[in-house]
Enzyme design. Structure first.
Site, PDB file in Angstrom:
ATOM      1  N   GLU A 107       0.845  -1.215   0.000  1.00 35.43           N
ATOM      2  CA  GLU A 107       0.000   0.000   0.000  1.00 35.43           C
ATOM      3  C   GLU A 107       0.865   1.243   0.000  1.00 35.43           C
ATOM      4  O   GLU A 107       0.612   2.201  -0.760  1.00 35.43           O
ATOM      5  CB  GLU A 107      -0.916   0.000   1.230  1.00 35.43           C
ATOM      6  CG  GLU A 107      -1.813   1.233   1.294  1.00 35.43           C
ATOM      7  CD  GLU A 107      -2.605   1.321   2.595  1.00 35.43           C
ATOM      8  OE1 GLU A 107      -2.706   2.439   3.151  1.00 35.43           O
ATOM      9  OE2 GLU A 107      -3.123   0.276   3.048  1.00 35.43           O
ATOM     10  N   CYS A 173      -8.163   4.164   7.892  1.00 36.70           N
ATOM     11  CA  CYS A 173      -9.511   3.682   7.609  1.00 36.70           C
ATOM     12  C   CYS A 173     -10.345   3.667   8.890  1.00 36.70           C
ATOM     13  O   CYS A 173      -9.900   3.148   9.925  1.00 36.70           O
ATOM     14  CB  CYS A 173      -9.422   2.285   7.000  1.00 36.70           C
ATOM     15  SG  CYS A 173     -11.009   1.471   6.792  1.00 36.70           S
TER      16      CYS A 173
END
Length: 619
Positions: A107, A173
């Site tokens: 990521e 998140c």
């Protein structure tokens, strides 16, 4: 998205593992989905669907796939896509992008590819403290979506204190943050925690770290098969959490299995039956000076006494074993009369030691062990609790009068005989010494020559000389070669262990004759000058015969004082007027350099008047 595409089309590829869960990736591969690990693999593909992994990729990858004309599906997590957009905008505005996360995580690698090469990755406080940018630089801080929120706040605070113009965007998140908080609270009130997820999953790893900090008994598993239910028999409550990429079916499987198992069932399954001679493994729960207590998963504890732990006498077991360590032992008695299991550690170790010794015997391996005891006929050494006897005749390559010097010493040997049934396990140190000496001897004789000066160590001293170890062979330094002078007793000159420099006088086969008579120290080289005829000299009486006395003028130079030259008066024999060690002054009346003979005369120094005066005095 991948499952749906694979059910409709062939030639479906994911760019990298779609998520960090080996079970899911393996299941997709069974359905025909191929994982592309490197961009170079695209060169071997002509058509098909390329699905971008959930962790995202760099902008360059999108451009490459587009040029090749593949069907492209973007499965990048929306939160990650949002970060790509933000860092590109802020990078274009001139801000230096700081990504808080793991630099090696896919990521983060993807995010860096949207910053135009203008990105710094920070994962811990040390890296944050070491950050050094121009104060005029504007900074934008974002985070890996699965990063620990509390840790993110701490790192942002460290960077803020440096005085940069900072734009902080919390890109963690929400689901990850909520899950981490819930896991922390669950771990606080549970006796044990089970964290389910792929070993490569960043958010699962973070969950494990959080739970472990709150609950010591936290277990990280990938599937139900990784879970040993026996570990939970002593826990009242167990918490379960899972990473974002963990499939629901795996979570349900673990939960169902643990819910079905009662404490009584776990306990019953954990109990074992044991028999005499069986090898068991247990955990040390207590250690006393002369006793070890083991939990072996049986209804009774196992006991290892001092004598069944080691052959070393009077050892305090508390110094060699600690509580909590795992041990293997052999069952001697299931019930020792007091309801406990009597175990032996040393006999099991001895069996393993015998196998070790047998391998060494077959392979002619050199073993190293400490001498455990000095016996009448040799030495006893222990290899992994198995005894090896080394007879006195095989201890050394020469006769050893006193074996006590080997007590407690570490020695090397080979196994020359292995017969455990007859309890004959014989070690041999002698052949190693002989072999080593042969090599050293060969090397020594290749480099030494007559006339060389070498260094050696006195190995033995006798009445006739000293044996010098030259490092491979012994040389004899005869008493006659110990000095230009006279040596009465070698033992008064040398002792074992002395280091000496000696001259190699002669080599005959394996015999080496040594000397300390170095030519530059030969007293006869200056004797013609020092003891010319007519010179008056002084020396000490060294020895006497009936015909005269020998006077030592200096070590290696003796002169004869004939009985007729001792005095003008008649002397029957030298011992009537002289003593050994007595100092005399005399004139040199003859010098024969070829035969190394010097004649002296005391009488020549006396005048007739001296003689008459002596006569009057006597009268």
């Amino acid at each position: 998205m991948v499952y749906e595409e694979a059910s409709i089309h062939k030639d479906v590829y994911t760019l990298g593992p779609i998520i960090h869960n080996d079970e899911v990736v393996a299941d997709l591969e069974k359905k025909g989905v191929t994982t592309i690990r490197a961009m170079e693999e695209l060169n071997d593909i002509t058509e098909g669907t390329i699905i971008i992994r959930s962790h995202g990729v760099t902008k360059d990858v999108y451009d490459t796939i587009d040029k090749k004309g593949f069907k492209l599906l973007n499965a990048t997590c929306p939160f990650v896509t949002k970060i790509h957009k933000v860092v590109k905008e802020q990078s274009d505005l001139g801000r230096t992008i700081i990504i808080v996360g793991n630099d090696k995580h896919p990521e983060v690698e993807g995010i860096k590819g949207w910053c135009g090469g203008n990105a710094i990755v920070i994962e811990n406080a040390e890296e944050a403290h070491n950050l050094c940018l121009n104060l005029e630089k504007k900074v934008c801080i974002v985070s890996q979506t699965t990063f620990n929120y509390k840790k993110f706040e701490d790192l942002v605070e460290i960077i803020s204190e440096k005085g940069y113009d900072i734009l902080v965007l919390n890109t963690i998140c929400n689901a990850t943050e909520v899950r981490q908080n819930e896991a922390r609270e669950l771990a606080k009130r549970s006796d044990a925690m089970v964290v389910i997820g792929g070993k490569q999953s960043s958010n699962t790893q973070k969950l494990f770290e959080i739970c472990k900090s709150e609950c010591e008994d936290t277990y990280y598993i990938q599937t139900l098969s990784d879970l040993d239910l026996n570990q939970f028999k002593s826990f009242r409550s167990v918490g379960i959490t899972a990473g974002a990429s963990t499939p629901n079916n795996i979570i349900k499987e673990v939960h169902t299995r643990m819910s079905e198992m009662s404490f009584e069932q776990l306990l019953e399954e954990s109990l074992v039956t044991i028999h005499n001679g069986e090898v068991v493994e247990g955990t040390v729960i207590d250690v006393k000076e002369d006793e070890i207590i083991l939990n072996i998963g049986y209804k009774a504890d196992g006991i290892i006494t001092r004598s069944e732990y080691t052959n070393t006498p009077n050892v305090d077991l508390r110094t060699v074993v600690t509580s909590g360590e795992t041990m293997q032992a052999k069952v001697l008695k299931v019930n020792d009369g007091e309801g406990q299991v009597l175990l032996t550690y040393k006999r099991l170790a001895a069996e393993k030691g015998n196998k070790r010794i047998e391998e060494a015997f077959n392979n002619k391996e050199v073993l190293t062990a400490k001498v455990a005891a000095v016996l009448d006929g040799g030495l006893s050494v222990i290899v992994d609790e198995a005894r090896v006897f080394i007879p006195a005749s095989l201890v050394s390559d020469s006769y050893e009068k006193n074996l006590q010097k080997y007590a407690g010493e570490e020695i090397q040997f080979v196994i020359s005989e292995f017969n455990p049934k007859r309890r004959r396990v014989i070690g041999d140190r002698k052949q190693l010494l002989v072999a080593k000496k042969a090599v050293l001897q060969k090397e020594l004789f290749e480099k030494i020559k007559v006339g060389m000066t070498v260094e050696g160590t006195v190995k033995n001293v006798t009445d006739f000389g000293a044996f010098i170890d030259l490092g491979g062979a012994d040389g004899l330094l005869h008493i006659s070669e110990m000095s230009w002078g006279r040596v009465e007793n070698p033992k008064k000159v040398f002792k074992v262990g002395d280091v000496v420099k000696v001259l190699i006088k002669d080599i005959q086969g394996e015999k080496i004759a040594l000397s300390l008579k170095f030519e530059n120290e030969n007293p006869w080289t200056k004797a013609a000058t020092n003891y010319a005829v007519g010179a008056v000299v002084t020396g000490a009486v060294a020895r006497m015969t009936d015909f005269g006395a020998f006077v030592e003028l200096e070590p290696g130079v003796d002169a004869l004082l004939h009985v007729s030259q001792i005095s003008r008066e008649h002397v029957e024999k030298p011992s009537d007027v002289l003593k050994i060690g007595q100092e005399v002054t005399a004139k040199v009346v003859d010098f024969n350099e070829a035969d190394k003979k010097i004649s002296l005369s005391v009488k020549a120094l006396e005048t007739p008047e001296d003689a008459q005066e002596e006569v009057k005095t006597e009268e």
